[in-house]
Design a protein around this motif. Sequence first.
Motif, PDB file in Angstrom:
ATOM      1  N   GLY A 163      16.257  32.218 -11.080  1.00 55.85           N
ATOM      2  CA  GLY A 163      14.810  32.283 -11.199  1.00 55.85           C
ATOM      3  C   GLY A 163      14.351  33.578 -11.818  1.00 55.85           C
ATOM      4  O   GLY A 163      13.314  34.113 -11.429  1.00 55.85           O
ATOM      5  N   GLY A 164      15.157  34.083 -12.759  1.00 50.44           N
ATOM      6  CA  GLY A 164      14.775  35.308 -13.444  1.00 50.44           C
ATOM      7  C   GLY A 164      15.504  36.555 -12.989  1.00 50.44           C
ATOM      8  O   GLY A 164      15.138  37.667 -13.393  1.00 50.44           O
ATOM      9  N   TRP A 179      23.035  45.699 -22.579  1.00 55.20           N
ATOM     10  CA  TRP A 179      22.719  44.282 -22.526  1.00 55.20           C
ATOM     11  C   TRP A 179      21.949  43.984 -21.248  1.00 55.20           C
ATOM     12  O   TRP A 179      22.245  44.529 -20.185  1.00 55.20           O
ATOM     13  N   LEU A 180      20.978  43.096 -21.369  1.00 53.62           N
ATOM     14  CA  LEU A 180      20.246  42.603 -20.209  1.00 53.62           C
ATOM     15  C   LEU A 180      20.469  41.098 -20.127  1.00 53.62           C
ATOM     16  O   LEU A 180      20.160  40.364 -21.079  1.00 53.62           O
ATOM     17  N   ALA A 181      21.025  40.638 -19.014  1.00 59.08           N
ATOM     18  CA  ALA A 181      21.227  39.204 -18.781  1.00 59.08           C
ATOM     19  C   ALA A 181      20.211  38.733 -17.748  1.00 59.08           C
ATOM     20  O   ALA A 181      20.068  39.344 -16.685  1.00 59.08           O
ATOM     21  N   ARG A 182      19.514  37.638 -18.085  1.00 58.53           N
ATOM     22  CA  ARG A 182      18.492  37.101 -17.181  1.00 58.53           C
ATOM     23  C   ARG A 182      18.827  35.652 -16.858  1.00 58.53           C
ATOM     24  O   ARG A 182      18.940  34.804 -17.746  1.00 58.53           O
ATOM     25  N   ARG A 183      18.991  35.375 -15.579  1.00 58.63           N
ATOM     26  CA  ARG A 183      19.350  34.028 -15.138  1.00 58.63           C
ATOM     27  C   ARG A 183      18.104  33.157 -15.003  1.00 58.63           C
ATOM     28  O   ARG A 183      17.251  33.402 -14.154  1.00 58.63           O
ATOM     29  N   GLU A 184      18.001  32.157 -15.879  1.00 59.86           N
ATOM     30  CA  GLU A 184      16.888  31.221 -15.870  1.00 59.86           C
ATOM     31  C   GLU A 184      17.388  29.852 -15.382  1.00 59.86           C
ATOM     32  O   GLU A 184      18.599  29.633 -15.278  1.00 59.86           O
ATOM     33  N   PRO A 185      16.478  28.919 -15.082  1.00 62.36           N
ATOM     34  CA  PRO A 185      16.919  27.615 -14.572  1.00 62.36           C
ATOM     35  C   PRO A 185      17.797  26.835 -15.536  1.00 62.36           C
ATOM     36  O   PRO A 185      18.647  26.060 -15.103  1.00 62.36           O
ATOM     37  N   ASP A 186      17.607  27.040 -16.850  1.00 61.92           N
ATOM     38  CA  ASP A 186      18.323  26.210 -17.817  1.00 61.92           C
ATOM     39  C   ASP A 186      19.231  26.991 -18.754  1.00 61.92           C
ATOM     40  O   ASP A 186      19.812  26.408 -19.678  1.00 61.92           O
ATOM     41  N   MET A 187      19.398  28.290 -18.529  1.00 60.11           N
ATOM     42  CA  MET A 187      20.265  29.089 -19.382  1.00 60.11           C
ATOM     43  C   MET A 187      20.323  30.519 -18.870  1.00 60.11           C
ATOM     44  O   MET A 187      19.525  30.905 -18.010  1.00 60.11           O
ATOM     45  N   VAL A 188      21.267  31.269 -19.415  1.00 63.23           N
ATOM     46  CA  VAL A 188      21.264  32.716 -19.219  1.00 63.23           C
ATOM     47  C   VAL A 188      20.797  33.339 -20.520  1.00 63.23           C
ATOM     48  O   VAL A 188      21.379  33.088 -21.587  1.00 63.23           O
ATOM     49  N   VAL A 189      19.738  34.116 -20.463  1.00 65.55           N
ATOM     50  CA  VAL A 189      19.194  34.777 -21.647  1.00 65.55           C
ATOM     51  C   VAL A 189      19.834  36.161 -21.764  1.00 65.55           C
ATOM     52  O   VAL A 189      19.840  36.926 -20.797  1.00 65.55           O
ATOM     53  N   THR A 223      16.208  48.390 -19.970  1.00 60.49           N
ATOM     54  CA  THR A 223      15.067  48.100 -19.114  1.00 60.49           C
ATOM     55  C   THR A 223      15.522  48.031 -17.669  1.00 60.49           C
ATOM     56  O   THR A 223      16.714  47.920 -17.385  1.00 60.49           O
ATOM     57  N   LYS A 224      14.602  48.097 -16.748  1.00 61.98           N
ATOM     58  CA  LYS A 224      14.938  48.015 -15.336  1.00 61.98           C
ATOM     59  C   LYS A 224      15.409  46.602 -15.013  1.00 61.98           C
ATOM     60  O   LYS A 224      14.943  45.620 -15.603  1.00 61.98           O
ATOM     61  N   ALA A 225      16.337  46.501 -14.060  1.00 60.31           N
ATOM     62  CA  ALA A 225      16.900  45.208 -13.703  1.00 60.31           C
ATOM     63  C   ALA A 225      17.184  45.180 -12.203  1.00 60.31           C
ATOM     64  O   ALA A 225      17.140  46.212 -11.523  1.00 60.31           O
ATOM     65  N   ASP A 226      17.482  43.983 -11.700  1.00 62.55           N
ATOM     66  CA  ASP A 226      17.800  43.849 -10.285  1.00 62.55           C
ATOM     67  C   ASP A 226      19.087  44.589  -9.934  1.00 62.55           C
ATOM     68  O   ASP A 226      19.236  45.096  -8.822  1.00 62.55           O
ATOM     69  N   VAL A 227      20.015  44.626 -10.885  1.00 64.18           N
ATOM     70  CA  VAL A 227      21.225  45.414 -10.697  1.00 64.18           C
ATOM     71  C   VAL A 227      21.634  45.970 -12.046  1.00 64.18           C
ATOM     72  O   VAL A 227      21.489  45.302 -13.077  1.00 64.18           O
ATOM     73  N   ALA A 228      22.090  47.207 -12.058  1.00 61.88           N
ATOM     74  CA  ALA A 228      22.541  47.858 -13.283  1.00 61.88           C
ATOM     75  C   ALA A 228      23.925  48.444 -13.048  1.00 61.88           C
ATOM     76  O   ALA A 228      24.210  48.973 -11.969  1.00 61.88           O
ATOM     77  N   VAL A 229      24.787  48.323 -14.066  1.00 62.87           N
ATOM     78  CA  VAL A 229      26.104  48.940 -14.000  1.00 62.87           C
ATOM     79  C   VAL A 229      26.322  49.685 -15.308  1.00 62.87           C
ATOM     80  O   VAL A 229      26.070  49.156 -16.385  1.00 62.87           O
ATOM     81  N   ARG A 230      26.743  50.937 -15.209  1.00 62.43           N
ATOM     82  CA  ARG A 230      26.912  51.766 -16.392  1.00 62.43           C
ATOM     83  C   ARG A 230      28.187  52.578 -16.277  1.00 62.43           C
ATOM     84  O   ARG A 230      28.619  52.950 -15.187  1.00 62.43           O
ATOM     85  N   GLY A 231      28.793  52.830 -17.445  1.00 63.72           N
ATOM     86  CA  GLY A 231      30.008  53.628 -17.457  1.00 63.72           C
ATOM     87  C   GLY A 231      30.747  53.449 -18.771  1.00 63.72           C
ATOM     88  O   GLY A 231      30.237  52.829 -19.717  1.00 63.72           O
ATOM     89  N   PRO A 232      31.966  53.984 -18.885  1.00 63.23           N
ATOM     90  CA  PRO A 232      32.742  53.883 -20.123  1.00 63.23           C
ATOM     91  C   PRO A 232      32.931  52.423 -20.542  1.00 63.23           C
ATOM     92  O   PRO A 232      33.168  51.541 -19.706  1.00 63.23           O
ATOM     93  N   ALA A 233      32.827  52.179 -21.843  1.00 64.02           N
ATOM     94  CA  ALA A 233      32.835  50.812 -22.344  1.00 64.02           C
ATOM     95  C   ALA A 233      34.118  50.062 -21.996  1.00 64.02           C
ATOM     96  O   ALA A 233      34.072  48.879 -21.637  1.00 64.02           O
TER      97      ALA A 233
END
Length: 259
Positions: free
Chosen positions: A177-178, A192-202, A208-218
């Motif tokens: 639900g977003g 990258w920002l991944a957003r979980r929608e009812p019919d796809m992942v965008v 941008t701010k997100a519900d969870v963020a993970v950062r570090g060496p590629a």
Amino acid sequence: MDTSTYLNAVVEQTSTLADWVNGGDAATPAPTCPKWTLADLVDHVGATQRMVAMLVGERMTEPSSAFAGYVPAPTDSAQWGAWLTGTAAEAKQAFESVADDTPVWDPSGAAAGVPFWSRRLFGEVCVHRADAAAALGVRYELAPEHAVGAIEDWLDTMTSRGYWENRPDFADAMRGGGQTLHFHATDAPGEWLARREPDMVVLERAHTKADVAVRGPAAELLLVLSRRRPLDAAPTLEIHGDRALLDHWIAHMDWVTDA
């Protein structure tokens, strides 16, 4: 990275992989690919490169002939090195014979064709070289800009319309639900920002701010997102926000069953 850059990297990384595995014990387990052995890993990498070379080189708009053209790896592991460098060379030659807009089938649902496959082969060898490193106890290294390219391949493929439609188990798990997840490489440009929608992942390339963020060496981020390294074994990654959401995402980032 463009098509030629991807294929040059495929050749280079396959050469490294070939050096590692040549003459190896075929029965060696590949711990990051459950139920696979070193022989399975070699077979998968080389056969995939050869099938994609056929798809692209013969400009196929329907894949069955390429899949039917599967050729297994030699049973003698002393021949693996030459076989792998040969399949990578075949792939490079095939891509040099076409343009980026040459019609070629791909499973993404976006008709991305030649560029899709050049990046897919690159992502494949990046991740499967990590599998070989785990199997053989070899140190895995990947340049940050290459790791960013492999993350891009992994995330873009996993969130493609074709993957969603052809993997109903993945689609059911990823409906949302977003809810948002942000992935940020710190040693090369890549967010990258991944957003979980009812019919796809965008998937967006955004900071941008997100519900969870993970950062570090590629490279570390790639290994975690591709399930090649447990999150708890990646101390260089910083996690902010909903850890359960991230755990759920990683748990379902399986490209194929048992791989």
